[in-house]
Write an enzyme that holds these catalytic residues in place. Structure first.
Site, PDB file in Angstrom:
ATOM      1  N   HIS A 134     -13.652  -2.728   5.154  1.00 48.75           N
ATOM      2  CA  HIS A 134     -12.734  -3.856   5.042  1.00 48.75           C
ATOM      3  C   HIS A 134     -12.479  -4.445   6.422  1.00 48.75           C
ATOM      4  CE1 HIS A 134     -12.240  -2.580   0.976  1.00 48.75           C
ATOM      5  NE2 HIS A 134     -11.492  -3.635   0.735  1.00 48.75           N
ATOM      6  N   LYS A 564       0.266  -8.687  -3.128  1.00 50.54           N
ATOM      7  CA  LYS A 564       0.122 -10.157  -3.039  1.00 50.54           C
ATOM      8  C   LYS A 564       0.593 -10.790  -4.346  1.00 50.54           C
ATOM      9  CE  LYS A 564      -4.087 -11.995  -2.730  1.00 50.54           C
ATOM     10  NZ  LYS A 564      -4.280 -12.973  -3.811  1.00 50.54           N
TER      11      LYS A 564
HETATM   12  P1  PGA Z   1     -10.355  -6.100  -1.618  1.00 46.74           P
HETATM   13  O1  PGA Z   1      -9.358  -5.155  -0.886  1.00 46.74           O
HETATM   14  O2  PGA Z   1     -10.049  -7.500  -1.149  1.00 46.74           O
HETATM   15  O3  PGA Z   1     -11.652  -5.590  -1.131  1.00 46.74           O
HETATM   16  O4  PGA Z   1     -10.130  -5.886  -3.057  1.00 46.74           O
HETATM   17  C1  PGA Z   1      -8.069  -5.451  -0.858  1.00 46.74           C
HETATM   18  C2  PGA Z   1      -7.502  -4.789   0.347  1.00 46.74           C
HETATM   19  O5  PGA Z   1      -7.829  -3.638   0.653  1.00 46.74           O
HETATM   20  O6  PGA Z   1      -6.693  -5.435   1.001  1.00 46.74           O
END
Ligand code: PGA
Length: 897
Positions: A134, A564
């Site tokens: 990520h 979110k």
């Molecule tokens: P994703 O992860 O956008 O890959 O679903 C969300 C995150 O970890 O913030």
């Protein structure tokens, strides 16, 4: 003059020492003028934080900087934060009570839980950090490496050395590393590819995880007095997570797996080579068991000089077989190939068996000096844990894509013309019928869409990987946006196409599938529905059989997206409730529940102390099995060096032991009353958050203009695009840029918004205080929020709000946010009975207070540069300055993305 109370900040001596060296480097390489300007801004900012200067006092210093000086200044402040992080990491992970296995075992013993209970739990346990790519790590690996080198040099200094083993004076060597940092470009110019992400993760594997894990097991075996099962493992998403990342395709996954095999086999070769040098035991001087002699005789090593040294000869044979395995799995011979022709291992168990023969041989002779077989024992454990695949790789894709692919396959095969139009019950019926026989749906003559062809090829690559590396290589397939049973069945239908899923042989039999489909519930509504979905899933006999044959079923819960979607409090509470509600459903089926926590570094993405978070999980939801994502900047922070990694893995393991085995002291009645209070509080928080963020489209404009969202999307910090679609809706934005943007603007909205209003609406202070004092869940929720509040700054945020083109929109939203912030802080202080934020957490208070003066000028510069950029100035140094400031602020905040 603003009235800021002067607070005492304790200086960490390392920070002082490194800060002084950094000043010298800036002077030496950037010149006296830059040094003076930097120093002026630094000291004014420090004064302002001591209440000795106004917010505006910094402005003349900042205004005087030329564009070139601005970028140099930002780099200087970024390096200070980098060095401050290093100094803090050296103090170790916060010394939390019970954060080692030894302490946890002792604590449990005091509470009447003996070692046998611990061993019984570990027997069925799985604890797995899952590394992901990520994109929240802003630093280049070269910067991280220089930092690690400085940490090593400081360690030598601690032990009283004056010079390195090579003879360099330590102070000079540290200064040189800082000078290198100063001269290293912090921003990536080129975009990052999946292979780069794989390579970065491999360096953590090689330098940290491979040596650290066996060392930990050896330590814990001493504590528990028994050989331990392989319950702590490392997993990865890097090269397997293709949700919203078009660059993760079949080739990228093959490459990731091949690199992993290369790393792990290369590591074994190195260890075996080192042991060959060491185990010079001669048959003339020692009794060597026949099995060892037989292995030596079969090794193909007939060097006369080693004729009487069976261990060495056997190790030559093992080396040769490993070398052949390397050729077979990675397509080329290793850097130091064997001169002996040998047969590759079919699987890691064969390697383990040969090593075990040697270990047994060593143990059988003499006085027991080799009873705990040292390097050989650690290597055996390493092979058990890492096999030839290194880290089990998860696959991940979005349920929407699976749906479309399955629909296309069904249509082409003439089974169902419009699968997408079917309701859930009809989908389930159809998918079950497909799963009941092994008939393939895919036709070699059909002309599939690009999306379907791509999906099929990656699933084929997974099946190939099973053939090549064995069943542990890929065991979990995560389904993002999971909301229904058909989402899970669709994955099994796809896996069936490559033979990974096999229908039951007879009516009562279980299907077979070495890859488990795992739904990821990630919106508030999906978390609420999760128990129902899993109940329906287990109600399908063949699915229950499949899960039973594995003994466990995983469910993934997503922190960032639920946040979110519903705001901090509702997300946290929904995650807690979903975990709780799932537990009895699993208990009824006697299938073990395995929760997979998808969390990031920032509190708005589930961040915060893992030790605290695991301990605060609802009772019964862990029970020895847990997986947790480790992402971005968290990887370097938690696993950057062996010592830090060891401490963090200890903390994670001990938290699992404590959560799983400690008796629950809160009686049920109290919990029920707390839970009902939380339900009401969460409802208010949810309404407040939804109204702010989703109530009016103008909020999108406000958010996009107030924060550096657009500039963040241009940072080259990950291989995947910042957004899944081109829409500007908050719903379609990925959670990372959402959280990252708010952090840069120092609002950190995802970490607190709505909480103050909801707690105030509840109004029962005595009850809230009781909850904070005795309920670990509530404690952890408040304490993470407190950290976020301490890092946010409404004074600075107000300046970001001025970036909004329409001042009415800017002010209206900002005033609402500011008053929400005030309310949240005030009520938090009242509940926790503190005069100021973090009054009861002095270490964290110090750490944050020390950094704030270094962040604030960066915020001011960032705002100015954004204004210039948005006004149409096209000097490339402006864009570069913004990117550097994003990088520097993220480094200083530590957990920002
Ligand atoms: P994703 O992860 O956008 O890959 O679903 C969300 C995150 O970890 O913030």
């Amino acid at each position: 003059m603003t009235n800021i109370p002067a607070l005492t900040v304790r200086q960490n001596p390392d920070i002082k020492y490194l800060g002084k060296l950094l000043g010298d480097v800036i002077r030496a390489y950037g010149g006296e003028e830059l040094y003076k300007r930097t120093e002026y801004i630094r000291s004014t900012s420090v004064d302002r934080h001591r209440g000795l200067a106004d917010l505006e006092a910094i402005d003349p210093g900042l205004d005087a900087l030329t564009l070139d000086e601005t970028t140099a200044f930002v780099r200087g402040f970024m390096l200070f934060s980098l060095l401050a992080n290093l100094a803090e990491d050296r103090q170790g992970v916060a010394a939390e009570e019970g954060a080692s296995v030894e302490e946890a075992v002792a604590k449990l013993a005091d509470e009447g839980v003996d070692k046998d209970a611990v061993l019984a739990l570990l027997d069925k346990a799985l604890i797995a950090p899952v590394l992901t790519a990520h994109p929240t790590e802003v630093r280049r690996k070269s910067m991280i490496d220089h930092k690690a080198r400085i940490a090593e040099l400081l360690l030598m200094k601690d032990s009283g050395e004056q010079a390195t083993p090579e003879g360099d004076i330590l102070d000079d060597a540290i200064m040189r590393q800082i000078a290198l940092l100063w001269q290293t470009r912090p921003l990536r110019r080129e975009r990052l590819f999946v292979t780069d992400e794989v390579q970065i993760s491999q360096s953590y594997m090689k330098d940290v995880f491979l040596p650290v894990l066996p060392r930990l097991y050896a330590k814990w075996e001493r504590v528990l007095g028994a050989r331990l099962p392989n319950f702590l493992k490392l997993n990865s998403w890097i090269g397997g997570d293709r949700d919203g990342n078009p660059f993760v395709d079949a080739d990228a996954m093959r490459e990731a797996l091949s690199r992993a095999a290369e790393t792990v086999i290369g590591y074994y070769l190195m260890r075996v080579h080192a042991m060959g040098a060491e185990l010079s035991i001669s048959t003339e001087l020692s009794e060597v068991p026949a099995e060892v002699i037989a292995l030596a005789d079969a090794s193909g090593d007939d060097a006369l000089s080693r004729k009487d040294e069976p261990y060495r000869r056997a190790l030559s044979g093992i080396y040769a077989r490993l070398s052949a395995t390397h050729l077979k799995l990675c397509g080329h011979v290793p850097g130091r190939p064997s001169s002996i022709q040998a047969q590759a291992y079919d699987n890691p168990q064969q390697l383990r068996e040969e090593l075990a023969i040697l270990a047994h041989g060593l143990r059988s002779g003499g006085s027991g000096v080799f009873a705990t077989s040292g390097a050989l024992g650690r290597l055996i454990r390493t092979v058990e844990l890492f096999g030839f695949h290194l880290a089990t790789l998860d696959m991940r894709q979005n349920s929407r894509i699976h749906e479309r692919v399955v629909a296309e396959l069904l249509k082409e095969a003439g089974v169902e013309a419009d699968y997408l139009a079917l309701d859930e019950a009809a989908r389930i019926k159809l998918l079950r019928a497909e799963l009941a026989n092994n008939r393939p749906l895919v036709s070699p003559w059909a002309d599939y869409s690009e999306e379907t062809a791509k999906e099929l090829s990656i699933i084929r690559a997974a099946a190939e990987a099973h053939q090549k590396y064995g069943p542990d290589v890929i065991t979990n397939y995560n389904i993002s946006n999971g909301e229904s049973v058909s989402d899970i069945l669709e994955v099994y239908v796809l896996l069936m196409e490559t033979g990974l899923y096999r229908a039951p042989k007879d009516e009562d039999g279980a299907p077979h599938c070495p890859v488990m489909a795992v739904p990821l519930f990630e919106t508030v509504a999906d978390l609420e529905n999760a128990p129902e979905v899993m109940t329906e899933f287990f109600a399908i006999p063949e699915m229950q059989q499949l899960a039973k044959s594995r003994g466990h079923q995983e469910v993934m819960i997503g922190y960032s997206d639920s946040n979110k979607d519903g705001g901090y409090l509702t997300s946290t509470w929904s995650l807690f409730k979903a975990s709780n509600a799932l537990t009895p459903i699993f208990a009824q089926t006697a299938i073990k529940m395995q929760l997979f926590h998808g969390r990031g570094g920032a509190v708005g993405r589930g961040g915060g102390s893992a030790f605290g978070a695991i301990k605060a999980q609802p009772k019964g939801t862990v029970a020895g099995r847990i997986r947790i994502t480790e992402q971005g900047e968290v990887i370097a922070a938690k696993y950057g060096t062996r010592d830090v990694a060891e401490a963090n893995l200890e903390a994670m393991t001990s938290a699992v032991l404590l959560n799983s085995l400690e008796p629950d002291n809160n009686d049920q009645k109290v919990q029920a009353s707390f839970a009902s209070a939380m339900d009401s509080i969460s409802q208010v928080a949810f309404a407040e958050y939804r109204d702010l963020v989703y109530g009016n489209d103008s909020f999108r404009t406000f958010f996009r203009q107030m924060t550096p969202l657009t500039e963040i999307a241009k940072l080259k910090i990950g291989s995947r695009p910042a957004s899944r679609t081109k829409s500007d809706k908050i719903e379609d934005l990925r959670a990372i840029p959402w959280v990252f943007s708010w952090a840069q603007a120092r609002v950190m909205l995802p970490g607190w918004y709505g909480v103050g209003q909801a707690l105030a609406a509840d109004g029962d202070m005595a009850k809230l205080q009781d909850m904070a004092a005795s309920w670990p869940f509530f404690q952890a929720t408040l304490s993470n929020m407190e950290m976020v509040l301490a890092k946010s700054d409404m004074g600075i945020a107000a300046r970001y709000a001025e970036l909004v083109e329409d001042p009415d929109i800017g002010q209206a939203y900002f005033n609402r946010i500011r008053s929400g912030w005030d309310q949240t802080r005030d009520i938090l202080l009242e509940i926790t009975d503190q005069p100021h934020l973090l009054a009861k957490s002095p270490a964290l208070f110090n750490s944050i207070e020390l950094r704030l003066p270094y962040i604030e000028p960066l915020n001011h510069l960032q705002i100015e540069l954004i204004k210039r950029l948005r006004a149409g100035e096209d000097d490339p140094r402006i864009g570069e300055g913004i990117q550097l400031s994003l990088n520097a602020i993220a480094t200083a905040l530590r957990n920002s993305g």
